[in-house]
Design an enzyme around this catalytic site. Structure first.
Site, short mmCIF file in Angstrom:
data_model
loop_
_atom_site.label_atom_id
_atom_site.label_comp_id
_atom_site.label_asym_id
_atom_site.label_seq_id
_atom_site.Cartn_x
_atom_site.Cartn_y
_atom_site.Cartn_z
N ASN A 12 27.72 15.33 -40.27
CA ASN A 12 27.55 15.71 -38.86
C ASN A 12 26.66 16.96 -38.74
O ASN A 12 26.30 17.58 -39.75
CB ASN A 12 28.93 15.97 -38.25
CG ASN A 12 28.97 15.70 -36.77
OD1 ASN A 12 27.97 15.83 -36.08
ND2 ASN A 12 30.13 15.34 -36.26
N ILE A 13 26.33 17.35 -37.51
CA ILE A 13 25.47 18.52 -37.27
C ILE A 13 26.12 19.77 -37.88
O ILE A 13 27.28 20.05 -37.62
CB ILE A 13 25.28 18.74 -35.74
CG1 ILE A 13 24.67 17.49 -35.08
CG2 ILE A 13 24.41 19.97 -35.48
CD1 ILE A 13 24.60 17.57 -33.56
N GLY A 14 25.38 20.45 -38.70
CA GLY A 14 25.87 21.71 -39.29
C GLY A 14 26.76 21.52 -40.51
O GLY A 14 27.33 22.49 -41.02
N ALA A 15 26.87 20.30 -41.03
CA ALA A 15 27.75 20.07 -42.19
C ALA A 15 27.22 20.72 -43.47
O ALA A 15 27.98 21.00 -44.40
CB ALA A 15 27.93 18.57 -42.40
N GLY A 16 25.92 20.95 -43.52
CA GLY A 16 25.33 21.56 -44.72
C GLY A 16 24.36 20.64 -45.44
O GLY A 16 24.10 20.82 -46.63
N GLU A 35 14.36 16.76 -42.54
CA GLU A 35 14.20 16.37 -41.14
C GLU A 35 13.32 17.37 -40.39
O GLU A 35 13.50 18.59 -40.54
CB GLU A 35 15.62 16.41 -40.56
CG GLU A 35 15.74 16.08 -39.14
CD GLU A 35 17.22 15.91 -38.81
OE1 GLU A 35 17.65 14.75 -38.83
OE2 GLU A 35 17.90 16.90 -38.61
N TYR A 47 19.74 18.84 -24.94
CA TYR A 47 21.01 19.57 -24.93
C TYR A 47 21.33 20.11 -23.53
O TYR A 47 22.49 20.24 -23.16
CB TYR A 47 21.00 20.71 -25.96
CG TYR A 47 21.25 20.21 -27.37
CD1 TYR A 47 22.34 19.39 -27.66
CD2 TYR A 47 20.39 20.54 -28.41
CE1 TYR A 47 22.57 18.93 -28.94
CE2 TYR A 47 20.61 20.09 -29.70
CZ TYR A 47 21.71 19.28 -29.96
OH TYR A 47 21.94 18.81 -31.23
N ASP A 86 17.54 14.99 -46.44
CA ASP A 86 18.71 15.51 -45.72
C ASP A 86 19.10 14.59 -44.55
O ASP A 86 19.76 15.03 -43.61
CB ASP A 86 18.51 16.97 -45.26
CG ASP A 86 17.45 17.13 -44.19
OD1 ASP A 86 16.72 16.15 -43.90
OD2 ASP A 86 17.36 18.23 -43.62
N1 LIG Z 1 28.56 25.32 -48.68
C1 LIG Z 1 28.36 26.14 -47.66
N2 LIG Z 1 29.14 27.22 -47.51
C2 LIG Z 1 28.98 28.05 -46.47
N3 LIG Z 1 28.03 27.90 -45.51
C3 LIG Z 1 27.24 26.84 -45.62
C4 LIG Z 1 27.35 25.90 -46.69
N4 LIG Z 1 26.42 24.93 -46.53
C5 LIG Z 1 25.75 25.27 -45.41
N5 LIG Z 1 26.22 26.41 -44.89
C6 LIG Z 1 25.75 27.10 -43.68
O1 LIG Z 1 26.01 26.27 -42.56
C7 LIG Z 1 24.91 26.27 -41.67
C8 LIG Z 1 24.41 24.83 -41.48
O2 LIG Z 1 23.86 24.36 -42.71
P1 LIG Z 1 22.65 23.33 -42.74
O3 LIG Z 1 21.54 23.81 -41.87
O4 LIG Z 1 22.37 23.06 -44.18
O5 LIG Z 1 23.38 22.08 -42.06
P2 LIG Z 1 22.77 20.66 -41.65
O6 LIG Z 1 23.86 19.67 -41.91
O7 LIG Z 1 21.49 20.42 -42.34
O8 LIG Z 1 22.54 20.85 -40.09
P3 LIG Z 1 21.74 19.91 -39.04
O9 LIG Z 1 22.60 18.73 -38.81
O10 LIG Z 1 21.64 20.75 -37.83
O11 LIG Z 1 20.42 19.60 -39.63
C9 LIG Z 1 23.85 27.21 -42.27
O12 LIG Z 1 24.00 28.49 -41.67
C10 LIG Z 1 24.22 27.25 -43.74
O13 LIG Z 1 23.85 28.48 -44.34
N1 LIG Z 2 20.05 13.40 -30.19
C1 LIG Z 2 19.72 13.50 -31.46
N2 LIG Z 2 19.32 12.40 -32.14
C2 LIG Z 2 18.99 12.44 -33.47
O1 LIG Z 2 18.63 11.42 -34.07
C3 LIG Z 2 19.08 13.72 -34.10
N3 LIG Z 2 18.83 14.13 -35.37
C4 LIG Z 2 19.06 15.45 -35.40
N4 LIG Z 2 19.45 15.88 -34.17
C5 LIG Z 2 19.73 17.29 -33.81
C6 LIG Z 2 21.01 17.83 -34.35
C7 LIG Z 2 20.66 19.29 -34.58
O2 LIG Z 2 20.81 19.99 -33.34
C8 LIG Z 2 19.19 19.28 -34.93
C9 LIG Z 2 18.88 19.34 -36.41
O3 LIG Z 2 19.48 18.29 -37.10
O4 LIG Z 2 18.67 18.08 -34.37
C10 LIG Z 2 19.49 14.83 -33.35
N5 LIG Z 2 19.81 14.72 -32.04
#
Ligand SMILES: Nc1ncnc2c1ncn2[C@@H]1O[C@H](COP(=O)(O)OP(=O)(O)OP(=O)(O)O)[C@@H](O)[C@H]1O
Ligand SMILES: Nc1nc(=O)c2ncn([C@H]3C[C@H](O)[C@@H](CO)O3)c2[nH]1
Length: 219
Positions: A12-16, A35, A47, A86
């Site tokens: 999900n969004i922000g999972a890492g 991405e 948003y 990613d």
């Molecule tokens: N293992 C971890 N431990 C602690 N913080 C983490 C970890 N992995 C990622 N983070 C932190 O969580 C935040 C989100 O990470 P990241 O940008 O890699 O997520 P993402 O899944 O690629 O997000 P998005 O869906 O928005 O592309 C960042 O601030 C990152 O530094």
């Molecule tokens: N609506 C929508 N559709 C997508 O396919 C999609 N892929 C990523 N995102 C959003 C999530 C993070 O904010 C940010 C970085 O991942 O972009 C999306 N939002």
């Protein structure tokens, strides 16, 4: 690894995902595909007003991902045959299913299926499963201003869609409980994953709730 091998990180969004994809690619000496969300000019508008901008934003993400994967996956680099991305190509469809009306999704799916039928599918999916609170904390800590409007309910709907996707996904999949792994600060966690990937240990679906399960799996 000398054979072409395509690994997708999802969650999900922000999972890492980006964090892990970057670290894993470096450890495997692989090419990394990230991405290009910053290139999507409609994300901020989406948003602020999801109903108005959902179709536009999903079409823009789909076009961007198609272009990126099409260009990269057709040319296998003999010196760097391993790819770490990613996102999984299916991500576009998953977000669209959550954000579009039924009629819009029908049209969207038509385009998606036409475009992506010839796009190579990942050989391995690594899924970072995280609690909504972890996602919110990460999103907040990262501090992208336009993501301030992300509500827990939106993340929960996406988590549900991911759960349904994983139920039907049939290629090799490793689900990791995100809260039990710290790939950023603990090199041993990354090493465990590198060993699993290099030995091609995952064939079907495997879930690891903590690093001990990965250690046991490696034997
Ligand atoms: N293992 C971890 N431990 C602690 N913080 C983490 C970890 N992995 C990622 N983070 C932190 O969580 C935040 C989100 O990470 P990241 O940008 O890699 O997520 P993402 O899944 O690629 O997000 P998005 O869906 O928005 O592309 C960042 O601030 C990152 O530094
Ligand atoms: N609506 C929508 N559709 C997508 O396919 C999609 N892929 C990523 N995102 C959003 C999530 C993070 O904010 C940010 C970085 O991942 O972009 C999306 N939002």
């Amino acid at each position: 690894m000398k054979e072409p091998y395509y690994i997708a990180i999802e969650g999900n969004i922000g999972a890492g995902k980006t964090t892990l994809a970057t670290l894993l690619a470096r450890a495997l000496d692989a090419r990394v595909i990230l991405e290009q969300f910053a290139d999507n000019p409609f994300l901020n508008e989406f948003y602020s007003n999801p109903e108005r901008w959902a179709f536009t934003v999903e079409m823009a993400f789909m076009a961007e991902r198609y272009q990126q994967l099409h260009d990269l996956l057709i040319e296998i680099d003999l010196f760097q045959p391993v790819f770490v991305s990613d996102y999984h190509p299916f991500k576009s469809k998953l977000f669209a299913s959550v954000n579009l009306s039924e009629k819009e999704y029908f049209l969207y799916e038509h385009f998606f299926d036409m475009l992506f039928k010839k796009i190579r599918k990942p050989d391995l999916l690594i899924f970072l499963s995280a609690e909504t609170n972890t996602l919110l904390k990460n999103i907040q800590q990262r501090g992208r201003w336009f993501e301030k409007k992300i509500e827990p309910e939106y993340l929960e709907k996406l988590s549900e869609a991911y759960k349904n996707f994983l139920k039907t996904h049939s290629t090799a999949t490793l689900i990791l409980k995100r809260e039990s792994f710290d790939f950023l600060k603990n090199p041993e966690h990354l090493n465990l994953l590198v060993n699993i990937v290099e030995q091609k240990k995952i064939q079907g679906l495997m879930t690891a709730t903590d690093p001990d399960e990965l250690r046991a799996f490696l034997g």
